[in-house]
Design an enzyme around this catalytic site. Structure first.
Site, PDB file in Angstrom:
ATOM      1  CB  CYS A  67      48.954  21.254 -17.391  1.00  0.00           C
ATOM      2  SG  CYS A  67      48.126  22.107 -18.714  1.00  0.00           S
ATOM      3  N   GLY A 116      45.558  15.832 -16.997  1.00  0.00           N
ATOM      4  CA  GLY A 116      45.282  16.294 -18.354  1.00  0.00           C
ATOM      5  C   GLY A 116      45.311  15.143 -19.321  1.00  0.00           C
ATOM      6  CB  SER A 144      37.504  13.280  -5.622  1.00  0.00           C
ATOM      7  OG  SER A 144      37.622  13.370  -6.985  1.00  0.00           O
ATOM      8  CB  CYS A 147      39.092  28.563 -11.041  1.00  0.00           C
ATOM      9  SG  CYS A 147      40.852  28.529 -10.688  1.00  0.00           S
TER      10      CYS A 147
HETATM   11  P1  AMP Z   1      29.365  18.589 -12.326  1.00  0.00           P
HETATM   12  O1  AMP Z   1      28.954  17.257 -12.805  1.00  0.00           O
HETATM   13  O2  AMP Z   1      29.440  19.615 -13.409  1.00  0.00           O
HETATM   14  O3  AMP Z   1      28.572  19.094 -11.156  1.00  0.00           O
HETATM   15  O4  AMP Z   1      30.865  18.455 -11.802  1.00  0.00           O
HETATM   16  C1  AMP Z   1      31.125  17.878 -10.574  1.00  0.00           C
HETATM   17  C2  AMP Z   1      31.710  16.527 -10.755  1.00  0.00           C
HETATM   18  O5  AMP Z   1      32.858  16.599 -11.638  1.00  0.00           O
HETATM   19  C3  AMP Z   1      32.208  15.982  -9.443  1.00  0.00           C
HETATM   20  O6  AMP Z   1      31.870  14.600  -9.412  1.00  0.00           O
HETATM   21  C4  AMP Z   1      33.714  16.175  -9.469  1.00  0.00           C
HETATM   22  O7  AMP Z   1      34.370  15.027  -8.963  1.00  0.00           O
HETATM   23  C5  AMP Z   1      34.066  16.438 -10.918  1.00  0.00           C
HETATM   24  N1  AMP Z   1      34.814  17.709 -11.097  1.00  0.00           N
HETATM   25  C6  AMP Z   1      34.740  18.804 -10.367  1.00  0.00           C
HETATM   26  N2  AMP Z   1      35.567  19.782 -10.853  1.00  0.00           N
HETATM   27  C7  AMP Z   1      36.187  19.257 -11.905  1.00  0.00           C
HETATM   28  C8  AMP Z   1      37.173  19.750 -12.832  1.00  0.00           C
HETATM   29  N3  AMP Z   1      37.676  20.976 -12.734  1.00  0.00           N
HETATM   30  N4  AMP Z   1      37.590  18.924 -13.809  1.00  0.00           N
HETATM   31  C9  AMP Z   1      37.077  17.698 -13.910  1.00  0.00           C
HETATM   32  N5  AMP Z   1      36.144  17.181 -13.080  1.00  0.00           N
HETATM   33  C10 AMP Z   1      35.692  17.938 -12.077  1.00  0.00           C
END
Ligand code: AMP
Length: 487
Positions: free
Chosen positions: A33, A59, A316, A415
């Site tokens: 949030c 959020g 990022s 987490c």
């Molecule tokens: P995934 O596609 O499940 O491997 O998630 C990794 C991708 O989602 C990466 O490109 C990150 O930039 C993004 N990401 C990682 N953690 C989060 C999060 N807690 N919430 C939203 N996006 C995330």
């Protein structure tokens, strides 16, 4: 209070939104949030609006503002984005010189309008209060059961409401004394903003997991999750609220600080890796600079890879790719076109929707990567959804070799402190080794940033890295982490 239900749009056009799946999944995931509060000599609704706008990345499920005009609370809360909800007509109804705001992702509480914050309540003799929370209260269920057993009636399923009840029952002459007593019973991660009369309060848990900063402008004090919110309203960055500290801000006396007993500094490493905006400042460091340093260290640990070009998975990954390219002496190219009208893909609770949402969001450039050996830099690998999709598309576009480089160590643990990582059975690095992941994702090679290199890039301040190590600050999660791998 003007509280309304927004239309629940299907997450992806053309694909039906499976509401039951949404609700089911959201019940088991944690809270991300953004919060803000302002005390001023003038109307503040527009300032709060801009703060929330700047914090929208924290959020996108729901948002809310509650203002106090000295007599009455004026509130607007709804599902959806800040810019869609707070029209000029709505802002005109939000009268008052003190107020709080909240943007929310999915929470412990689930998708229900009663869970949209800030919460408003009355505590004699302090009058009408409002409260907004960022984090995850790890003992919320136990506290709630105990409170209910002694007569507390809950209006929502949000863990934040626990804080309200604890505050209402706390003893003490001053609101700060009561806040202190209430929050001593709470475990886990929290950054809170509270309004009472003409004052605003900000506090952080003793570990300082989640961020909260103080800003000042002529005729206005502001608290916000990130400094990028201060920039938008031209407020000067004063400092961060310290772990275990309670700050009281008002136009007459300025800042009053009530120092508490802090625990080992544990600011969330993932805020710096992924979550916060690159233009925000924490511990005197720009998030952008930290991400670039991560990229540089990633390249230093990866000197034997032959490649022609570095590309980033937006957003990022971008500063990390710059850092990587600079250190490796490789050109950095814009590998993907990002569609900014799609929210964060990770927020979709259904895997099928997440898969398609990645395609909606990112499209590789059709020609310039053909026959190239490409370093693809992303900040993290969670389920592997993003990487799997984009690597397949890159391959289809004729890329010769794909070396996936991740700006964080393998995420092997959930987490419990406010970032939405799924349980371990869904974390690709908790379930597969690097060679298997390479095959699953279709990469020619995969490397992560090492934990020591991450610590170097983050700087000296202590950070929570439990999602990479399983070393949680609370014993209960240590025990869970030591259990055999699930799945
Ligand atoms: P995934 O596609 O499940 O491997 O998630 C990794 C991708 O989602 C990466 O490109 C990150 O930039 C993004 N990401 C990682 N953690 C989060 C999060 N807690 N919430 C939203 N996006 C995330």
């Amino acid at each position: 209070m003007a509280v309304g239900y927004g239309a629940c749009k299907p997450a992806v056009a053309g694909i039906a939104c499976p509401v039951s799946a949404v609700v089911r999944t959201m019940k088991s995931i944690r809270e991300e949030c953004g919060i803000a509060a302002i005390a001023a000599n003038e109307g503040i609704a527009r300032y709060l609006y801009y703060c929330l706008h700047a914090l929208q990345h924290r959020g996108q499920e729901a948002c809310g503002v509650v203002c106090f005009d000295g007599k009455k609370l004026h509130s607007h809360k709804n599902f959806g984005l800040v810019s869609d909800n707070f029209t000029p007509a709505v802002l005109n109804t939000l009268r008052g010189h003190v107020g709080a705001g909240h943007v929310r992702y999915s929470t412990q509480g689930g998708r229900d309008v009663t869970n949209i914050q800030p919460f408003a309540f009355s505590v004699p003799p302090f009058g009408l209060l409002t409260l907004a929370h960022n984090g995850n209260i790890t003992n919320a269920r136990v506290l709630r059961r105990t409170l209910e057993a002694t007569g507390a009636i809950f209006r929502s399923s949000s863990d934040t409401e626990v804080c309200m009840h604890l505050l209402a029952r706390a003893q003490g002459e001053t609101l700060v004394a009561r806040l202190r007593e209430a929050m001593q019973q709470v475990k886990g991660a929290y950054a809170l903003v509270l309004t009472a009369g003409d004052k605003i309060y900000g506090l952080r848990d003793p570990f300082g997991f989640r961020p909260l900063v103080i800003g000042k402008k002529q005729n206005l004090w502001v608290l916000a999750s990130e400094s990028c919110a201060l920039d938008l309203i031209d407020a000067e960055f004063v400092r961060e609220v310290r772990p275990a500290e309670i700050v009281q801000l008002d136009m007459q006396t300025g800042i009053t600080s009530f120092v508490g007993t802090a625990k080992p500094s544990s600011f969330c490493a993932f805020e710096l890796i992924y979550f916060a905006r690159p233009d925000s400042l924490f511990a005197d460091q720009e998030v952008y600079a930290v991400r670039k340093a991560i990229g540089e260290r990633l390249a230093s640990e990866d000197q034997d890879t032959q490649a022609d070009v570095v590309i980033a998975v937006p957003d990022s990954g971008v500063p990390m790719a710059f850092g990587y390219g600079e250190r490796a002496g490789l050109p950095v190219a814009a590998g993907f076109m990002r569609n900014h009208y799609v929210g964060r893909t990770f927020i979709h609770p259904d895997q099928q929707i997440r898969d398609f949402a990645v395609r909606l969001k990112l499209n590789p450039l059709p020609r310039s990567l053909k026959n190239q050996r490409v370093i693809v830099v992303d900040d993290s690998l969670v389920r592997g959804t993003t990487a799997k999709k984009i690597l397949r598309v890159l391959r289809n576009r004729g890329v010769q070799a794909i070396h996936l480089r991740i700006g964080s160590p393998p995420i092997t643990h959930s987490c419990f402190y406010g970032v939405d990582t799924p349980d371990r059975s869904q974390l690709i690095a908790a379930q597969q080794d690097t060679a298997q992941i390479c095959r699953t994702l279709g990469a020619d090679s995969l490397r992560y940033l090492s934990l020591p290199a991450l610590h170097q890039a983050l700087g000296d301040a202590g950070h929570c890295t439990a999602c990479f190590t399983g070393n949680y600050r609370e014993d209960i999660f240590q025990k869970i982490a030591k259990q055999p791998r699930d799945g």
